[in-house]
Design a protein around this motif. Structure first.
Motif, PDB file in Angstrom:
ATOM      1  N   THR A 173     -28.372 -17.503  14.451  1.00  9.04           N
ATOM      2  CA  THR A 173     -27.843 -16.375  13.668  1.00  9.04           C
ATOM      3  C   THR A 173     -27.750 -16.689  12.182  1.00  9.04           C
ATOM      4  O   THR A 173     -27.462 -15.799  11.376  1.00  9.04           O
ATOM      5  N   ILE A 174     -27.987 -17.941  11.802  1.00  7.62           N
ATOM      6  CA  ILE A 174     -27.681 -18.366  10.439  1.00  7.62           C
ATOM      7  C   ILE A 174     -28.774 -18.078   9.399  1.00  7.62           C
ATOM      8  O   ILE A 174     -28.486 -17.527   8.332  1.00  7.62           O
ATOM      9  N   PRO A 175     -30.045 -18.459   9.621  1.00  4.20           N
ATOM     10  CA  PRO A 175     -30.983 -18.613   8.497  1.00  4.20           C
ATOM     11  C   PRO A 175     -31.206 -17.406   7.603  1.00  4.20           C
ATOM     12  O   PRO A 175     -31.057 -17.503   6.381  1.00  4.20           O
ATOM     13  N   VAL A 176     -31.606 -16.261   8.148  1.00  2.00           N
ATOM     14  CA  VAL A 176     -32.032 -15.143   7.299  1.00  2.00           C
ATOM     15  C   VAL A 176     -30.874 -14.589   6.466  1.00  2.00           C
ATOM     16  O   VAL A 176     -30.990 -14.414   5.246  1.00  2.00           O
ATOM     17  N   ALA A 177     -29.743 -14.299   7.121  1.00  2.00           N
ATOM     18  CA  ALA A 177     -28.600 -13.743   6.390  1.00  2.00           C
ATOM     19  C   ALA A 177     -28.082 -14.729   5.355  1.00  2.00           C
ATOM     20  O   ALA A 177     -27.719 -14.355   4.234  1.00  2.00           O
ATOM     21  N   PHE A 178     -28.049 -16.009   5.733  1.00  2.00           N
ATOM     22  CA  PHE A 178     -27.540 -17.016   4.805  1.00  2.00           C
ATOM     23  C   PHE A 178     -28.476 -17.183   3.617  1.00  2.00           C
ATOM     24  O   PHE A 178     -28.025 -17.339   2.477  1.00  2.00           O
ATOM     25  N   THR A 179     -29.783 -17.160   3.865  1.00  2.00           N
ATOM     26  CA  THR A 179     -30.746 -17.295   2.769  1.00  2.00           C
ATOM     27  C   THR A 179     -30.556 -16.195   1.735  1.00  2.00           C
ATOM     28  O   THR A 179     -30.570 -16.462   0.525  1.00  2.00           O
ATOM     29  N   ALA A 180     -30.388 -14.954   2.183  1.00  2.00           N
ATOM     30  CA  ALA A 180     -30.210 -13.840   1.251  1.00  2.00           C
ATOM     31  C   ALA A 180     -28.986 -14.044   0.372  1.00  2.00           C
ATOM     32  O   ALA A 180     -29.031 -13.845  -0.848  1.00  2.00           O
ATOM     33  N   ALA A 181     -27.881 -14.463   0.990  1.00  2.00           N
ATOM     34  CA  ALA A 181     -26.661 -14.706   0.218  1.00  2.00           C
ATOM     35  C   ALA A 181     -26.826 -15.892  -0.722  1.00  2.00           C
ATOM     36  O   ALA A 181     -26.445 -15.839  -1.897  1.00  2.00           O
ATOM     37  N   TYR A 182     -27.393 -16.964  -0.219  1.00  2.00           N
ATOM     38  CA  TYR A 182     -27.534 -18.198  -0.993  1.00  2.00           C
ATOM     39  C   TYR A 182     -28.450 -18.011  -2.197  1.00  2.00           C
ATOM     40  O   TYR A 182     -28.140 -18.429  -3.316  1.00  2.00           O
ATOM     41  N   VAL A 183     -29.592 -17.371  -1.968  1.00  2.00           N
ATOM     42  CA  VAL A 183     -30.540 -17.126  -3.056  1.00  2.00           C
ATOM     43  C   VAL A 183     -29.912 -16.229  -4.116  1.00  2.00           C
ATOM     44  O   VAL A 183     -30.045 -16.470  -5.323  1.00  2.00           O
ATOM     45  N   GLY A 184     -29.212 -15.173  -3.678  1.00  2.00           N
ATOM     46  CA  GLY A 184     -28.617 -14.243  -4.633  1.00  2.00           C
ATOM     47  C   GLY A 184     -27.572 -14.876  -5.525  1.00  2.00           C
ATOM     48  O   GLY A 184     -27.446 -14.533  -6.703  1.00  2.00           O
ATOM     49  N   LEU A 185     -26.815 -15.826  -4.995  1.00  3.77           N
ATOM     50  CA  LEU A 185     -25.748 -16.449  -5.768  1.00  3.77           C
ATOM     51  C   LEU A 185     -26.208 -17.657  -6.577  1.00  3.77           C
ATOM     52  O   LEU A 185     -25.743 -17.873  -7.697  1.00  3.77           O
ATOM     53  N   TYR A 186     -27.146 -18.454  -6.019  1.00  7.08           N
ATOM     54  CA  TYR A 186     -27.408 -19.771  -6.606  1.00  7.08           C
ATOM     55  C   TYR A 186     -28.793 -19.969  -7.193  1.00  7.08           C
ATOM     56  O   TYR A 186     -29.021 -20.965  -7.889  1.00  7.08           O
ATOM     57  N   ASN A 187     -29.735 -19.053  -6.931  1.00  6.92           N
ATOM     58  CA  ASN A 187     -31.050 -19.242  -7.524  1.00  6.92           C
ATOM     59  C   ASN A 187     -30.984 -19.040  -9.027  1.00  6.92           C
ATOM     60  O   ASN A 187     -30.083 -18.372  -9.547  1.00  6.92           O
ATOM     61  N   HIS A 188     -31.965 -19.598  -9.739  1.00  8.74           N
ATOM     62  CA  HIS A 188     -31.981 -19.454 -11.191  1.00  8.74           C
ATOM     63  C   HIS A 188     -32.348 -18.023 -11.568  1.00  8.74           C
ATOM     64  O   HIS A 188     -33.060 -17.321 -10.843  1.00  8.74           O
ATOM     65  N   GLN A 189     -31.848 -17.569 -12.682  1.00  8.74           N
ATOM     66  CA  GLN A 189     -32.125 -16.208 -13.139  1.00  8.74           C
ATOM     67  C   GLN A 189     -33.609 -16.070 -13.484  1.00  8.74           C
ATOM     68  O   GLN A 189     -34.238 -17.040 -13.917  1.00  8.74           O
ATOM     69  N   PRO A 190     -34.236 -14.900 -13.247  1.00  8.22           N
ATOM     70  CA  PRO A 190     -33.645 -13.629 -12.834  1.00  8.22           C
ATOM     71  C   PRO A 190     -33.570 -13.435 -11.327  1.00  8.22           C
ATOM     72  O   PRO A 190     -33.296 -12.323 -10.868  1.00  8.22           O
ATOM     73  N   TYR A 191     -33.803 -14.494 -10.537  1.00 10.29           N
ATOM     74  CA  TYR A 191     -33.846 -14.347  -9.087  1.00 10.29           C
ATOM     75  C   TYR A 191     -32.474 -14.459  -8.443  1.00 10.29           C
ATOM     76  O   TYR A 191     -32.315 -14.161  -7.259  1.00 10.29           O
ATOM     77  N   GLY A 192     -31.496 -14.954  -9.183  1.00 10.68           N
ATOM     78  CA  GLY A 192     -30.146 -15.098  -8.671  1.00 10.68           C
ATOM     79  C   GLY A 192     -29.169 -15.217  -9.815  1.00 10.68           C
ATOM     80  O   GLY A 192     -29.543 -15.164 -10.990  1.00 10.68           O
ATOM     81  N   LEU A 193     -27.889 -15.383  -9.481  1.00  6.77           N
ATOM     82  CA  LEU A 193     -26.853 -15.457 -10.510  1.00  6.77           C
ATOM     83  C   LEU A 193     -26.737 -16.844 -11.132  1.00  6.77           C
ATOM     84  O   LEU A 193     -26.044 -17.032 -12.119  1.00  6.77           O
ATOM     85  N   GLU A 194     -27.381 -17.831 -10.531  1.00  8.75           N
ATOM     86  CA  GLU A 194     -27.403 -19.204 -11.037  1.00  8.75           C
ATOM     87  C   GLU A 194     -26.005 -19.811 -11.125  1.00  8.75           C
ATOM     88  O   GLU A 194     -25.657 -20.495 -12.078  1.00  8.75           O
ATOM     89  N   LEU A 195     -25.195 -19.572 -10.091  1.00  9.64           N
ATOM     90  CA  LEU A 195     -23.880 -20.185 -10.033  1.00  9.64           C
ATOM     91  C   LEU A 195     -24.007 -21.646  -9.621  1.00  9.64           C
ATOM     92  O   LEU A 195     -25.008 -22.053  -9.041  1.00  9.64           O
ATOM     93  N   ALA A 196     -22.996 -22.424  -9.902  1.00 10.33           N
ATOM     94  CA  ALA A 196     -22.994 -23.835  -9.489  1.00 10.33           C
ATOM     95  C   ALA A 196     -22.613 -23.903  -8.014  1.00 10.33           C
ATOM     96  O   ALA A 196     -21.650 -23.284  -7.573  1.00 10.33           O
ATOM     97  N   TRP A 197     -23.385 -24.648  -7.234  1.00  7.40           N
ATOM     98  CA  TRP A 197     -23.118 -24.800  -5.799  1.00  7.40           C
ATOM     99  C   TRP A 197     -22.395 -26.118  -5.554  1.00  7.40           C
ATOM    100  O   TRP A 197     -22.936 -27.188  -5.806  1.00  7.40           O
TER     101      TRP A 197
END
Length: 345
Positions: free
Chosen positions: A146-170
């Protein structure tokens, strides 16, 4: 012409089943016969892992809304018959050249792709070793799937570098997905909208407040003001309909960011930033980020820093996926992931 095309597709599936059953290298798979066609259970070859890959004997696969949308709207897939499904868990059957972090028999989970050899609605599939993780002993195959797809969407949105995500510190040193990740990153308050029946569960994951998703914009604004004086500077819209995007946009203060998992469907103010999440494993901008995640995933699960989704197991193996996708399309699933066992009970 359409009938003839469907007939030819069915014959091709039948011939494939005969050929591979004779060769002894066949597996069962749920096949989408043609564009906007029917799902049928048939046979296809068991793929072989290449360099940096593992062959996984699938024990569980979770369903996602995109799976029924591909069938209904004829999107994303161009070659048929096609295998869908992108949430998988199982046992390593074979390792490819250069793979040193997995051995035959290891219990693993991973995110698949819409490629017949790498999708998960089948009994065997290929996964990249760099984006697979071992399942802790305290978790079942079904929970891990149940983990991978939903978690990837959340993780990418919060932590990927801009403009692909918010680039927060993990905060990896501290050992759903959005609520759990927001908690780990120190957000407070974490306010979510949902059906009220899920309030206790969401709070157990880290939400500080749960507001009824049926509230109007004005009522939401009033309730949020009761809870905090802190401006709303991030809205993560995990539904991303036109209506939810507009509500999220209107809740933000100037300089805030709206994160959506579907393309932007509203006219956005120039003062509001937008991040469109593409939680696809193979996108170049995601690969380095996800390799780092998967190298730490087992520890995060062992420490219960990340908790899998609640789930319901479908009966009848691969055949059960067909009815499960219909339930998703009919909006008959709430607060759980549907999981199938490709090898049966």
């Amino acid at each position: 012409m359409q009938l003839r095309t469907l007939l030819f597709a069915s014959i091709a599936i039948l011939l494939t089943a005969i050929i591979y059953s004779m060769s002894g290298s066949a597996q069962q798979a749920l096949l989408l016969e043609s564009k906007q066609g029917k799902f049928v259970v048939g046979s296809r070859p068991i793929p072989k892992p290449g360099p940096g890959e593992i062959l996984v004997k699938l024990r569980a696969t979770a369903l996602n809304p995109v799976d029924w949308k591909i069938q209904k709207y004829g999107i994303f897939i161009t070659e048929f018959p096609a295998v869908l499904g992108t949430d998988g868990a199982g046992e390593v059957e074979q390792v490819g050249e250069g793979v040193t972090n997995f051995s035959k028999g290891d219990r693993v989970f991973f995110q698949g792709t819409f490629d017949n050899d790498r999708a998960t609605f089948q009994q065997y599939t290929i996964a990249a070793a760099a984006t697979a993780s071992k399942i802790p002993s305290n978790l079942s195959f079904e929970a891990a799937s149940t983990i991978p797809v939903a978690f990837t969407a959340a993780y990418v949105g919060l932590y990927n570098h801009q403009p692909y995500g918010l680039e927060l510190a993990w905060p990896l040193e501290s050992a759903d997905r959005v609520i759990q990740l927001a908690r780990l990153s120190g957000f407070s308050p974490i306010i979510t909208t949902a059906s009220s029946k899920h309030a206790d569960y969401l709070k157990s994951l880290g939400a500080t407040n749960v507001l009824d998703r049926s509230l109007s914009l004005e009522s939401l604004q009033a309730e949020i003001k009761k809870l905090t004086n802190t401006p709303v500077d991030i809205v993560f819209d995990a539904i991303s309909s036109k209506e939810t995007q507009q509500t999220g946009h209107d809740l933000l203060v100037p300089g805030g960011h709206l994160v959506t998992v579907l393309p932007l469907a509203i006219t956005k103010s120039e003062k509001i930033g937008h991040v469109g999440v593409q939680g696809i494993l193979r996108l170049p901008q995601n690969q380095e980020l996800l390799r780092a995640l998967y190298s730490n995933f087992t520890q995060l699960l062992e420490e219960k820093a990340i908790i899998p989704n609640r789930f319901v197991v479908l009966s009848d193996g691969l055949h059960g996926i067909i009815g499960g996708l219909q339930r998703l399309e009919n909006n008959q699933v709430s607060g759980v992931k549907l999981v199938a066992r490709p090898r049966g009970a």
